[in-house]
Write an enzyme that holds these catalytic residues in place. Structure first.
Site, PDB file in Angstrom:
ATOM      1  N   GLU A  31      47.198  27.174  21.487  1.00  0.00           N
ATOM      2  CA  GLU A  31      48.333  26.775  20.660  1.00  0.00           C
ATOM      3  C   GLU A  31      49.574  27.157  21.437  1.00  0.00           C
ATOM      4  O   GLU A  31      49.841  28.342  21.642  1.00  0.00           O
ATOM      5  CB  GLU A  31      48.238  27.513  19.323  1.00  0.00           C
ATOM      6  CG  GLU A  31      48.905  26.793  18.200  1.00  0.00           C
ATOM      7  CD  GLU A  31      49.995  27.626  17.649  1.00  0.00           C
ATOM      8  OE1 GLU A  31      51.148  27.331  18.020  1.00  0.00           O
ATOM      9  OE2 GLU A  31      49.711  28.558  16.900  1.00  0.00           O
ATOM     10  N   CYS A  46      56.605  28.985  16.607  1.00  0.00           N
ATOM     11  CA  CYS A  46      56.008  27.852  17.303  1.00  0.00           C
ATOM     12  C   CYS A  46      56.256  26.554  16.540  1.00  0.00           C
ATOM     13  O   CYS A  46      56.234  25.473  17.114  1.00  0.00           O
ATOM     14  CB  CYS A  46      54.523  28.083  17.508  1.00  0.00           C
ATOM     15  SG  CYS A  46      53.651  28.573  16.026  1.00  0.00           S
TER      16      CYS A  46
END
Ligand code: NDP
Length: 689
Positions: free
Chosen positions: A263, A302
């Site tokens: 990720e 993120c």
């Protein structure tokens, strides 16, 4: 006050059931606001091979002996203990630069994720060690050979390499599905904020709830850990795309086909719909969400919005409204009450973000904020990694590249115009795969078009409008029950998403064989497997007495026209297929008037129930109900009920019994097929009869 830490502590790693300090002097970790040393970190000299052995042989073995429900209850107990002691985590979290609301996402968001898995695990997984996935597949005409997918726990360890921005949530959202799946975890937090993860792991260990070896921690470099991975291990990574790419290509990861979930950076977009002009509720929501996403965690998320895509006609209004909001953001030490946005995690991180802004300026101009704001770089603030929110505007985004490629991991976003809805989608796609996109619109057509165009490039799409304004969890919040992760640049990984994440830590196998052997292997009855008919009605049996395959073949009942008419009048369901012979005949599915499906189900219940009080406590539904053959007046029904699955609840004195229910007619044609779900007392005594 920031957490008072008079003498900086050496962080320790939790290795093979002991807290161990690295053999080196330790690298200082600094408070993001004051520059004071919070802790020293070093992991040199750790025996990584012993850690992996301990995880696989002790932790994994202990976890695999537990059922899903037992593991879920374990997670619940850990979550509750952490919640009770949460203030300690908040106090230390300030040093990371997080405000109270930033810390809430990290600390309570993380614990809530753990609790959510604890609850979903008990609702959606059996109280067993194996998951039977989907329905059996008949592989032969004579019913002697079938197939079934099952999931079993891997026998290795999960290595979680986490990012600095969520030291608690980053760990908890990954260990929750890992432990639930029966796999032990070795957590490696990013050094910068590892002191908070270390504190939380200490508190988890102190509860004594997790079996030895289920959770270990490396504070510092992971050294040769990845050299030692085997095919049963899993590695997850959250952080920069550059490091992720390097680790994904690690020879031992490739050699052993180790599952690697990544990720990484993501240039998430938020799109203002063409319908949502200035003055509309959606316009205001878009601006509010943009400001929130830019300033929460100082933009170090993120999922934060990096690109704001708005209709050309609305660009100036967005820049003005958003600029005004951002200018009001009080930047400072999160220990001070007035602060709305804290510093970045470190001075190095601030340098990095300033560098990114400089590169973005080749294609975009700053319309709000100052990366070198003198108020944030003088006096007491000198040692802190403070940065004001910066909004840029890129006039020609279709011919630009940096604005779609450079992730300034801070309070920075670029505003860009579009002329057509296709162009808006094209700009979002230029991020080359993102974790999330949001669309603010009150137009169903725009929502439809955007979901179709953005879907292939995004792990999550949030549609914001006036109706969900208050209840929406927002653009930037990954949720335990929904997928988090994204294609392409975002890493290509998938986390969370409820039980999907648990399955990621298990092996799926297709098993094939004679149905009775598959039933023995899985504990779930399938057609073609053995059945057992006894004189005693199976509803008279407690959970302890019932066996998979216990069968009841009922007497029969003929359906009359009077039954159908009575049912129609009684329920009000006078649909023409039951009441009008001519109209029913004209329907391609029916030979004439037919019985209601629900009449068939009701008659079936009348045929199979045992009326007296007994161990069956409740009927709580049916699954997969299908009506397969029409029932005409004069047809005769019969029911075959077979005990298909028995699932005792870990904390109750009853469990769930799933019955395969087949209703046939006088020609043995299947009229209806479904699973009946009942709650049954574990013992006759528990049934109090
Ligand atoms: P890194 O990729 O350097 O670090 C992420 C994690 O990987 C940390 O735990 C780090 O440990 C570890 N790591 C680094 N090198 C290795 C290695 N060779 N072997 C094993 N583990 C390793 O990212 P940063 O934390 O430095 O952040 C840099 C940038 O990454 C940010 O500016 C941002 O752009 C992006 N980022 C993206 C995130 C996202 O969720 N999409 C989250 C955080 C950052 P250690 O800290 O000890 O070096």
């Amino acid at each position: 006050m920031n957490a008072p830490l008079a003498t900086p502590r050496h962080l320790e790693s939790y290795v093979c059931g002991r807290w161990v300090r690295g053999s080196g002097p330790g690298i200082p970790l600094l408070d993001a606001s004051t520059g004071a040393v919070v802790a020293l970190i070093d992991a040199s000299g750790l025996d990584h091979a012993a850690m992996l052995d301990h995880a696989r042989e002790k932790g994994g073995a202990a976890l695999r002996r537990m059922t899903f429900h037992e593991r879920a209850l374990m997670l619940k107990a850990v979550g509750q203990a952490l919640m009770e002691g949460k203030e300690e985590f908040y106090a230390l979290s300030t040093a990371t630069g997080a405000t109270r609301s930033d810390s809430w996402i990290d600390i309570e968001g993380g614990i809530a994720t753990l609790l959510s898995y604890a609850s979903k695990g008990r609702r959606e997984l059996p109280n067993a060690r194996l998951v039977v996935e989907g329905e059996p597949e008949a592989l032969s005409r004579d019913g002697t050979f079938s197939g079934q997918h099952v999931l079993t726990s891997l026998e290795g360890a999960a290595i979680h390499i986490n990012a600095f921005n969520f030291p608690c949530w980053g760990m908890l959202e990954k260990i929750a599905p890992t432990l639930l799946a029966g796999l032990p975890a070795i957590v490696k937090p990013a050094s910068q904020t590892a002191y908070l993860t270390e504190l939380m792991v200490r508190r988890i260990v102190e509860t004594g709830i997790l079996p030895d070896g289920a959770l270990q921690l490396v504070c510092g470099s992971v050294g040769n850990l990845l050299d030692l991975v085997t095919p049963q291990d899993v590695v997850t990574f959250t952080g920069s795309a550059a490091t992720g790419r390097r680790l994904r290509a690690h020879p031992a990861v490739i050699e052993n086909s180790v599952r690697f979930t990544m990720e990484a950076d993501s240039l998430n977009a938020s799109i203002l719909g063409p319908d949502a002009g200035p003055g509309s509720e959606e316009f205001d929501l878009f601006v509010r969400e943009a400001a929130r996403e830019m300033t929460a965690k100082a933009g170090q998320k993120c999922t934060a919005i990096r690109r704001l895509i708005a209709p050309r006609a609305a660009i100036d209004a967005v820049a003005k409204a958003l600029g005004e909001r951002l200018a009001k953001t009080v930047v400072g030490n999160p220990a001070e009450e007035a602060t709305r946005m804290g510093p970045l995690a470190s001075l190095g991180q601030r340098d990095e973000v300033r560098g990114c802004i400089e590169r973005l300026r080749a294609e975009a101009e700053i319309v709000s904020g100052d990366p070198a704001d003198p108020r944030l770089a003088s006096g007491d603030a000198e040692a802190g990694a403070f940065l004001s929110p910066v909004l840029l505007h890129c006039a020609k985004p279709l011919s630009a590249s940096a604005v779609h490629e450079i992730e300034a991991f801070g309070p920075v976003a670029t505003l860009m115009p579009y002329d057509t809805i296709e162009e808006a989608a094209e700009l979002a796609r230029r991020g080359k795969g993102s974790l999330v996109a949001s669309v603010f619109t009150n137009d169903g057509g725009v929502a439809r078009e955007m979901v179709g165009a953005l879907g292939p490039w995004h792990g999550r799409i949030l549609i914001g409008n006036r109706l969900s304004a208050k209840s929406s969890t927002g653009h930037g919040s990954p949720l335990p029950m929904l997928v988090h992760g994204g294609p392409g640049r975002a890493g290509g990984g998938e986390e969370l998403g409820g039980m999907r994440a648990v399955k990621h830590y298990m092996q799926r196998s297709a098993i094939q064989g004679a149905p009775w052997l598959l039933t023995e292997a899985t504990g779930r009855w399938m057609k073609g497997a053995k059945t057992r008919d006894e004189a005693e009605h199976p509803f008279r049996k407690s959970l302890a007495e019932l066996e998979i395959g216990d069968r009841l073949v009922t007497g029969s009942r003929t359906v009359t026209l009077a039954d159908i008419e009575h049912f129609a009048e009684f329920t009000g369901d006078t649909f023409y297929a039951h009441m009008d012979e001519e109209a029913a005949r004209a329907n391609p599915f029916f030979p004439g008037r037919v019985a209601h499906g629900y009449l068939i189900v009701s008659f079936a219940a009348g045929l199979f129930v045992d009326p007296a009080p007994g161990p069956v406590l409740a009927n709580y539904g049916v699954d997969n109900l299908r009506f397969l053959t029409p029932v005409s007046p004069g047809d005769t029904l019969q029911v075959t009920l077979v005990c298909k699955a028995i699932d005792p609840r870990a904390t109750a004195d009853y469990g769930e019994v799933r019955w395969d229910c087949t209703v046939t007619n006088q020609d043995a044609a299947v009229v209806a097929q479904y699973d009946v779900l009942t709650l049954v007392a574990k013992t006759r005594r528990a049934a109090a009869v």
